[in-house]
Every structure is written in C-alpha cells, then in structure tokens.
Design a protein around this motif. Structure first.
Motif, PDB file in Angstrom:
ATOM      1  N   SER A   1      15.370  25.940 -52.536  1.00 47.41           N
ATOM      2  CA  SER A   1      14.161  25.104 -52.808  1.00 47.41           C
ATOM      3  C   SER A   1      14.611  23.626 -52.533  1.00 47.41           C
ATOM      4  CB  SER A   1      13.731  25.392 -54.308  1.00 47.41           C
ATOM      5  OG  SER A   1      12.584  24.361 -54.410  1.00 47.41           O
ATOM      6  N   ILE A   2      13.633  22.739 -51.960  1.00 48.24           N
ATOM      7  CA  ILE A   2      13.738  21.525 -51.730  1.00 48.24           C
ATOM      8  C   ILE A   2      12.794  20.472 -52.532  1.00 48.24           C
ATOM      9  CG2 ILE A   2      14.970  21.509 -49.411  1.00 48.24           C
ATOM     10  CD1 ILE A   2      12.348  20.548 -48.158  1.00 48.24           C
ATOM     11  N   ASP A   3      12.242  21.304 -53.495  1.00 50.21           N
ATOM     12  CA  ASP A   3      11.138  20.622 -54.434  1.00 50.21           C
ATOM     13  C   ASP A   3      11.339  20.873 -55.745  1.00 50.21           C
ATOM     14  OD1 ASP A   3      10.299  23.126 -54.675  1.00 50.21           O
ATOM     15  OD2 ASP A   3       8.680  22.774 -53.323  1.00 50.21           O
ATOM     16  N   LEU A   4      12.841  21.071 -56.268  1.00 52.41           N
ATOM     17  CA  LEU A   4      13.018  21.314 -57.390  1.00 52.41           C
ATOM     18  C   LEU A   4      12.542  22.698 -58.083  1.00 52.41           C
ATOM     19  CD1 LEU A   4      12.737  17.614 -59.333  1.00 52.41           C
ATOM     20  CD2 LEU A   4      14.833  18.870 -58.273  1.00 52.41           C
TER      21      LEU A   4
ATOM     22  N   LEU B   1       9.706  24.279 -57.204  1.00 47.96           N
ATOM     23  CA  LEU B   1       8.175  24.621 -57.149  1.00 47.96           C
ATOM     24  C   LEU B   1       7.783  25.678 -56.174  1.00 47.96           C
ATOM     25  CD1 LEU B   1       7.020  20.968 -57.495  1.00 47.96           C
ATOM     26  CD2 LEU B   1       7.134  22.371 -59.383  1.00 47.96           C
ATOM     27  N   SER B   2       8.649  25.383 -55.104  1.00 42.55           N
ATOM     28  CA  SER B   2       8.497  26.694 -53.989  1.00 42.55           C
ATOM     29  C   SER B   2       9.799  27.236 -53.561  1.00 42.55           C
ATOM     30  CB  SER B   2       7.581  26.346 -52.885  1.00 42.55           C
ATOM     31  OG  SER B   2       8.185  24.879 -52.246  1.00 42.55           O
ATOM     32  N   TRP B   3       9.961  28.252 -53.077  1.00 47.50           N
ATOM     33  CA  TRP B   3      11.208  28.927 -52.574  1.00 47.50           C
ATOM     34  C   TRP B   3      11.027  29.406 -51.424  1.00 47.50           C
ATOM     35  CZ3 TRP B   3      15.604  28.098 -55.679  1.00 47.50           C
ATOM     36  CH2 TRP B   3      15.162  27.692 -56.821  1.00 47.50           C
ATOM     37  N   LYS B   4      12.162  29.120 -50.433  1.00 50.76           N
ATOM     38  CA  LYS B   4      12.157  29.964 -49.060  1.00 50.76           C
ATOM     39  C   LYS B   4      13.226  30.610 -48.887  1.00 50.76           C
ATOM     40  CE  LYS B   4       9.850  25.748 -47.027  1.00 50.76           C
ATOM     41  NZ  LYS B   4      10.052  24.716 -46.040  1.00 50.76           N
ATOM     42  N   PRO B   5      13.066  31.923 -48.305  1.00 50.86           N
ATOM     43  CA  PRO B   5      14.149  32.751 -48.482  1.00 50.86           C
ATOM     44  C   PRO B   5      15.148  32.405 -47.438  1.00 50.86           C
ATOM     45  CG  PRO B   5      12.346  33.484 -46.909  1.00 50.86           C
ATOM     46  CD  PRO B   5      11.916  32.336 -47.816  1.00 50.86           C
ATOM     47  N   ILE B   6      16.520  32.681 -47.876  1.00 55.33           N
ATOM     48  CA  ILE B   6      17.780  32.601 -47.097  1.00 55.33           C
ATOM     49  C   ILE B   6      18.201  33.845 -46.575  1.00 55.33           C
ATOM     50  CG2 ILE B   6      20.086  31.976 -47.134  1.00 55.33           C
ATOM     51  CD1 ILE B   6      19.750  30.020 -49.240  1.00 55.33           C
ATOM     52  N   ALA B   7      18.234  34.791 -47.683  1.00 58.83           N
ATOM     53  CA  ALA B   7      18.478  36.337 -47.030  1.00 58.83           C
ATOM     54  C   ALA B   7      17.680  37.025 -48.191  1.00 58.83           C
ATOM     55  CB  ALA B   7      19.906  36.429 -47.072  1.00 58.83           C
TER      56      ALA B   7
ATOM     57  N   SER C   1      19.031  33.987 -61.113  1.00 58.66           N
ATOM     58  CA  SER C   1      19.884  32.737 -61.718  1.00 58.66           C
ATOM     59  C   SER C   1      19.381  31.738 -60.669  1.00 58.66           C
ATOM     60  CB  SER C   1      21.402  33.027 -61.759  1.00 58.66           C
ATOM     61  OG  SER C   1      22.193  31.584 -62.184  1.00 58.66           O
ATOM     62  N   ILE C   2      19.276  30.197 -61.184  1.00 60.22           N
ATOM     63  CA  ILE C   2      19.206  28.967 -60.460  1.00 60.22           C
ATOM     64  C   ILE C   2      20.271  28.135 -60.516  1.00 60.22           C
ATOM     65  CG2 ILE C   2      17.747  27.147 -60.110  1.00 60.22           C
ATOM     66  CD1 ILE C   2      15.417  28.739 -60.985  1.00 60.22           C
ATOM     67  N   SER C   3      20.885  27.550 -59.612  1.00 60.43           N
ATOM     68  CA  SER C   3      21.937  26.737 -59.654  1.00 60.43           C
ATOM     69  C   SER C   3      21.778  25.587 -60.521  1.00 60.43           C
ATOM     70  CB  SER C   3      22.332  26.147 -58.204  1.00 60.43           C
ATOM     71  OG  SER C   3      21.213  25.530 -57.618  1.00 60.43           O
ATOM     72  N   GLY C   4      22.520  25.066 -61.129  1.00 60.51           N
ATOM     73  CA  GLY C   4      22.608  24.060 -62.231  1.00 60.51           C
ATOM     74  C   GLY C   4      22.517  22.477 -61.446  1.00 60.51           C
ATOM     75  N   SER C   5      23.189  22.597 -60.424  1.00 60.92           N
ATOM     76  CA  SER C   5      23.154  21.263 -59.448  1.00 60.92           C
ATOM     77  C   SER C   5      22.772  21.556 -58.100  1.00 60.92           C
ATOM     78  CB  SER C   5      24.819  20.878 -59.461  1.00 60.92           C
ATOM     79  OG  SER C   5      25.397  20.897 -60.650  1.00 60.92           O
ATOM     80  N   SER C   6      22.441  20.378 -57.746  1.00 65.67           N
ATOM     81  CA  SER C   6      21.956  20.382 -56.063  1.00 65.67           C
ATOM     82  C   SER C   6      22.847  20.218 -55.141  1.00 65.67           C
ATOM     83  CB  SER C   6      20.646  19.357 -56.187  1.00 65.67           C
ATOM     84  OG  SER C   6      21.082  17.955 -56.269  1.00 65.67           O
ATOM     85  N   LEU C   7      22.573  20.520 -53.884  1.00 70.17           N
ATOM     86  CA  LEU C   7      23.451  20.265 -52.867  1.00 70.17           C
ATOM     87  C   LEU C   7      22.395  19.371 -51.925  1.00 70.17           C
ATOM     88  CD1 LEU C   7      25.729  21.038 -50.871  1.00 70.17           C
ATOM     89  CD2 LEU C   7      24.217  22.615 -49.865  1.00 70.17           C
TER      90      LEU C   7
END
Length: 350
Positions: free
Chosen positions: A243-246, A248-254, A289-295
């Motif tokens: 996700s690139i909007d914290l 709010l929406s998710w895009k699939p990687i795999a 689970s959601i990552s606690g830090s961002s890349l």
C-alpha cells in the motif's frame, strides 16, 4: 448442458457399516448404502469377518431400497467388512472402507475422528463411538497431541449417547499426531483410542519483519525482499500486498503462494512513495500482519549521508570517515563540501 461421468466402481457407496463401528453380536442392525444411476435394481450383500480374505453371502437378491435389515452374527471379530455387488454387473461394487467390530463382550469403539483428518482452532470436531453390553451411562473423553503419551481432558461425565461435539481449544503448536480416547466413567478399563492420527492446527500467527525501520530508501524498478514469520497457517498459503496510502487500499504483490517466509518483490514504477506491506492467510483472510515501518521508494536523484554527526565535537587533526548512499544519479562523480555557518556558505573538501 453439463453431464456427469461416474466411475462404475463408485456407483454404490456403503454408508453403514463403513469402518470403525462397533456392532453387538447376535443383534439386529441396518446396512445402509447409496446407489447412483444404476439400471440394476438387485444387489448381492456379502460379509467378511477376516478383513476381506473370505466372504459369505448375507443375501443374493436384495431390492435397491438403499438399506437392508441384517441380523448380526454371533461372533467376535475386529476385522469385519461388508461388500455390495450389482447383480446384473458384478464389476459395480463397493466394500466397507475400513474394518468394523462385532463383539459379544462389553466393549466401546470410536468411529470418528478418522485417520489423517484435519481440524482447526475454533472449529467443532464430532466425536462418535459405539458401546455394546455396557451398563455405564456416562463416558470420559480425552485428547492427546503427542501420539497418546499424555492425555488432556475434553470432558468427563458425558452422556453415553454415541456422539459429542468438541469445540477445539487453543493449541500453540500444530500437532500431526493427535488422538482421541473415550472411556466408560464407571469402568475405565472399557475404553478405545481412535485408529491412526489426525492433525490439530495451532493458533495461526503472522508477523511482517521488513522493513526494520522507515529510514530505508530503495529505487523503483529494483528488487526488495519482503520477510515475515508465521506458524500454523492453514494449507500454508499466503497473499502478499503493498500500500502507498497507509493501508487505505492494497495492491497485490503475490496471491495464493507457498508460505516460505519471504518473497522477492520486483518493485514496479511507483515514482516516489512510502510503501507498507500486508501478509495474510489465503484461507483465513482475518489472519494477517502489516509492516510497522514503511519502505521509502524513489525515482528522483538522491544522496543520503549515513554518518550521524549531530552534537559531535571534533578537534584539529581528527579524521572522519564519510559514507553515503545515492540513487538515480546521472554522474559517477560527487563534490564533498563542509560549512561552518550552518550551510550559509560551503568550502570544498574534495
């Protein structure tokens, strides 16, 4: 329109006794079966007390009513089976899947759970058993997760009505060697343990491990290794998103991939973005689970000084080893300068 092709050996399915049951010797019972799309209306029913090594006839011409009233023989055997054959085509046949027991003495026999079955936390397991020639009206039920070496109580004093719905409790670690034991409450010598082993899955958990901090910066169109830890994931399959909007929406990687604990993500063209990850169970989407830090992902030219120089004091002749990271630069050369007036003016180092 759709049509169905049925293997002829599967056109008859014995429902009872199909394995694991306990029948009282010299007593009546009902043999039950299903027949699918057969032209034949007549069946032969055979019985074996030695696991199918030899067979004796129960009835040679039974109408296809899906059941037959049978007087159980006055024998003692744990290796009994039933065979049903279509009279007009003896290739159409079914045999009890597992052996069942006929007993004259007081006895108890578990018919389910069956070997190799799987059960999950919060699900119900139906425990079934039969008793013959017993006076006890109550049973005690136990389970084991270590091949029967130790037993944990499910419930004592259960009505001896042949079934119990068990709400599976929390188990930390998945056990592939679980067993059930049922015993008479007033005579614990009359008991049974189910054949084989079944699987009890522990509480599912996922924890995303990367990135470790939000200071990490990486270029787009490169690869990044997403890492997570997990246990007791159903069928060991996961979905991975970014996700690139914290969030709010998710895009699939795999989607629906083997749960290896990592995935090499080929970063798409995201320009400049803060990216977080979500790993979820494919079967149970509420386990995630959601990552606690961002890349931090960048497409712009960027130089990042890695030295932490804040509040440091240096003396004449001291040396500093400078280190930095750079992204998307069009030149192989850099200028290094220093300032003594908070960046108002700069002096060249190199």
């Amino acid at each position: 329109k759709n049509f169905t092709i049925i293997n002829k050996t599967n056109k008859i399915r014995i429902m009872f006794p199909n394995g694991g049951e306990l029948l009282e010797a010299n007593s009546p019972t009902t043999i039950i079966w299903e027949a699918n799309g057969l032209k034949s209306n007549l069946f032969k029913i055979l019985f074996s007390s030695n696991g199918g090594y030899t067979w004796e006839r129960i009835e040679s011409r039974v109408l296809n009513t899906d059941e037959y009233f049978w007087s159980v023989p006055n024998i003692e055997s744990e290796n009994c089976k039933i065979k049903i054959i279509a009279v007009e085509n003896e290739d159409i046949i079914d045999i009890s899947e597992y052996e069942f027991t006929i007993s004259k003495k007081p006895d108890l026999k578990i018919s389910s759970p069956s070997s190799d079955s799987e059960y999950y936390f919060k699900e119900n397991m139906e425990i079934n058993w039969n008793t013959v020639n017993v006076r006890g009206k109550k049973v005690n039920i136990y389970y084991s997760i270590n091949k029967g070496k130790t037993w944990r109580t499910i419930q004592r004093g259960v009505s001896n009505n042949g079934f119990f719905n068990w709400n599976i409790p929390k188990i930390d670690t998945t056990s592939h060697f679980s067993k059930i034991k049922v015993e008479l409450a007033n005579n614990i010598n009359i008991k049974d343990i189910n054949n084989g082993f079944f699987t009890l899955y522990g509480i599912p958990e996922i924890k995303v491990k990367s990135p470790q901090s939000s200071n990490l910066i990486i270029e787009d169109k490169t690869n990044y290794k997403v890492i997570w830890e997990s246990k007791n994931i159903r069928e060991n399959r996961i979905n991975l998103y970014y996700s690139i909007d914290l969030g709010l929406s998710w895009k699939p990687i795999a989607i629906d991939i083997s749960n290896k604990g990592y995935h090499n993500w080929s970063i798409p063209t995201l320009k400049t973005a803060d990216c977080i990850f979500k790993v979820e169970s494919t079967i149970e989407s509420d386990i995630f689970s959601i990552s606690g830090s961002s890349l931090k992902i960048t497409e712009k030219p960027l130089i990042l000084i890695k030295n932490k120089l804040d509040n440091f004091n240096f003396n004449l002749s001291d040396s500093i080893i400078l280190s930095w990271e750079s992204y998307n630069l069009s030149d192989k050369y850099l200028d290094i300068s220093y300032s003594i007036d908070s960046g108002e003016s700069w002096n060249t180092i190199h």
